[in-house]
Motif scaffolding. Structure first.
Motif, PDB file in Angstrom:
ATOM      1  N   VAL A  60      10.418  -2.396   5.858  1.00 32.25           N
ATOM      2  CA  VAL A  60      11.179  -1.203   6.246  1.00 32.25           C
ATOM      3  C   VAL A  60      10.926  -0.074   5.253  1.00 32.25           C
ATOM      4  O   VAL A  60      10.685   1.083   5.646  1.00 32.25           O
ATOM      5  N   TYR A  61      10.966  -0.393   3.967  1.00 34.01           N
ATOM      6  CA  TYR A  61      10.723   0.628   2.952  1.00 34.01           C
ATOM      7  C   TYR A  61       9.307   1.184   3.073  1.00 34.01           C
ATOM      8  O   TYR A  61       9.098   2.403   2.999  1.00 34.01           O
ATOM      9  N   TRP A  62       8.336   0.295   3.264  1.00 40.80           N
ATOM     10  CA  TRP A  62       6.948   0.752   3.414  1.00 40.80           C
ATOM     11  C   TRP A  62       6.820   1.722   4.580  1.00 40.80           C
ATOM     12  O   TRP A  62       6.185   2.776   4.471  1.00 40.80           O
ATOM     13  N   ALA A  63       7.444   1.384   5.710  1.00 40.48           N
ATOM     14  CA  ALA A  63       7.369   2.250   6.890  1.00 40.48           C
ATOM     15  C   ALA A  63       8.049   3.581   6.635  1.00 40.48           C
ATOM     16  O   ALA A  63       7.546   4.639   7.046  1.00 40.48           O
ATOM     17  N   ASN A  81      10.099  -8.334  -2.667  1.00 45.19           N
ATOM     18  CA  ASN A  81      10.249  -9.117  -1.447  1.00 45.19           C
ATOM     19  C   ASN A  81      11.083 -10.389  -1.608  1.00 45.19           C
ATOM     20  O   ASN A  81      11.860 -10.723  -0.701  1.00 45.19           O
ATOM     21  N   PRO A  82      10.986 -11.136  -2.708  1.00 43.67           N
ATOM     22  CA  PRO A  82      11.820 -12.336  -2.826  1.00 43.67           C
ATOM     23  C   PRO A  82      13.324 -12.037  -2.764  1.00 43.67           C
ATOM     24  O   PRO A  82      14.111 -12.939  -2.476  1.00 43.67           O
ATOM     25  N   ASN A  83      13.703 -10.807  -3.032  1.00 42.90           N
ATOM     26  CA  ASN A  83      15.115 -10.421  -3.016  1.00 42.90           C
ATOM     27  C   ASN A  83      15.488  -9.517  -1.839  1.00 42.90           C
ATOM     28  O   ASN A  83      16.642  -9.455  -1.449  1.00 42.90           O
ATOM     29  N   PHE A  84      14.500  -8.816  -1.283  1.00 40.81           N
ATOM     30  CA  PHE A  84      14.754  -7.856  -0.197  1.00 40.81           C
ATOM     31  C   PHE A  84      14.230  -8.341   1.154  1.00 40.81           C
ATOM     32  O   PHE A  84      14.447  -7.682   2.172  1.00 40.81           O
ATOM     33  N   GLU A  94       0.848  -1.192   0.000  1.00 40.75           N
ATOM     34  CA  GLU A  94       0.000   0.000   0.000  1.00 40.75           C
ATOM     35  C   GLU A  94       0.889   1.249   0.000  1.00 40.75           C
ATOM     36  O   GLU A  94       1.991   1.236   0.534  1.00 40.75           O
ATOM     37  N   GLY A  95       0.389   2.327  -0.609  1.00 38.03           N
ATOM     38  CA  GLY A  95       1.195   3.545  -0.685  1.00 38.03           C
ATOM     39  C   GLY A  95       2.437   3.312  -1.527  1.00 38.03           C
ATOM     40  O   GLY A  95       2.482   2.423  -2.384  1.00 38.03           O
ATOM     41  N   LYS A  96       3.463   4.088  -1.288  1.00 38.21           N
ATOM     42  CA  LYS A  96       4.724   3.899  -2.008  1.00 38.21           C
ATOM     43  C   LYS A  96       5.415   2.677  -1.432  1.00 38.21           C
ATOM     44  O   LYS A  96       5.617   2.580  -0.218  1.00 38.21           O
ATOM     45  N   ASN A  97       5.814   1.740  -2.286  1.00 41.87           N
ATOM     46  CA  ASN A  97       6.304   0.469  -1.761  1.00 41.87           C
ATOM     47  C   ASN A  97       7.198  -0.253  -2.762  1.00 41.87           C
ATOM     48  O   ASN A  97       7.261   0.101  -3.939  1.00 41.87           O
TER      49      ASN A  97
END
Length: 259
Positions: free
Chosen positions: A61-64, A52-55, A44-47
């Motif tokens: 953390v990026y979402w937050a 995810n399979p690589n990070f 949701e939002g900028k993400n």
């Protein structure tokens, strides 16, 4: 103080009862979404949920970083959490008052260091993963953040580190760390080809981030405190030890060590 501790998970799992403090986050939500999992989604939002399979948990953390408003932000895992010590149970994890007490001492809370004794952080990494991403990370830092290079080399030579991408940070430090971390990782991502990596090795950017936390801490002389942590459920220590020895002495016997 408004504190939000994300609990990264890719499936439904028993979660901390304090919903005001602990926020379950479904990582890789676009791919992992299942009906009935009422967690915050990381798409949701900028993400970067699709990465995810690589990070790994870094998509939370990026979402937050881009979407979550709080005075302090943290990340734990659905099976690995900050604790008061003792039993490996959910009722033994840190509460808000205990977290506030830690943040009164320093703006950053990290898990107690993981010690390798016979391995450096560098050799431990290359005995478990392809070496190229770590070498490229050093190149990216040398070219774009040269003042971090000495700290990077120091961390590679050390035999302990703050692992798991677990932390609690006041908002200022969280924003500073996230801006630096993702800039480094995205630059590395542009330079390496992981298309032939195994599913495990393709989680490369999460593995790199585990080694970069201390680099950022050391270079910026950030004050931090450590907390005990627990792992819920079976830790499978014997199979892990066997796999480690196989990687160290068989699979990766020809890898070089130069940091």
């Amino acid at each position: 103080m408004k504190i939000k501790i994300m609990v990264a998970a890719h499936k439904e799992f028993p979660m901390p009862k304090n919903k005001d403090l602990y926020m379950p986050v479904l990582v890789g939500a676009t791919k992992n979404y299942k009906e009935g999992i009422n967690y915050q989604r990381d798409d949701e939002g900028k993400n970067i949920s699709l990465k995810n399979p690589n990070f790994n948990e870094l998509t939370a953390v990026y979402w937050a970083w881009k979407n979550l408003d709080a005075d302090a932000i943290g990340l734990v895992h659905y099976r690995r959490l900050f604790s008061k010590g003792g039993k490996r149970e959910l009722d033994n994890i840190l509460n808000k008052e205990q977290i506030e007490q830690l943040l009164d001492k320093a703006p950053i809370v990290l898990p107690k260091k993981r010690k390798y004794y016979i391995e450096s952080n560098y050799s431990h990494y290359v005995h478990a993963h392809p070496e190229e991403p770590l070498a490229v990370t050093r190149d990216v830092i040398a070219e774009n953040y040269p003042r971090y290079l000495d700290a990077f080399d120091q961390v590679m030579h050390k035999t302990s580190a703050h692992m798991f991408n677990m932390f609690i940070m006041k908002k200022k430090e969280f924003n500073q760390y996230s801006e630096w971390l993702f800039d480094v990782l995205f630059k590395v991502e542009d330079r390496i080809d992981i298309s032939e990596y195994s599913v495990q090795d393709a989680r490369v950017f999460g593995f790199l981030a585990e080694r970069l936390m201390d680099v950022w801490i050391i270079c910026n002389e950030k004050k931090f405190v450590e907390s005990k942590w627990i792992q819920i459920g079976d830790r499978k220590l014997v199979p892990k030890a066997i796999n480690f020895l196989k990687r160290k002495f068989i699979t990766n016997s020809e890898k070089r060590t130069h940091f």
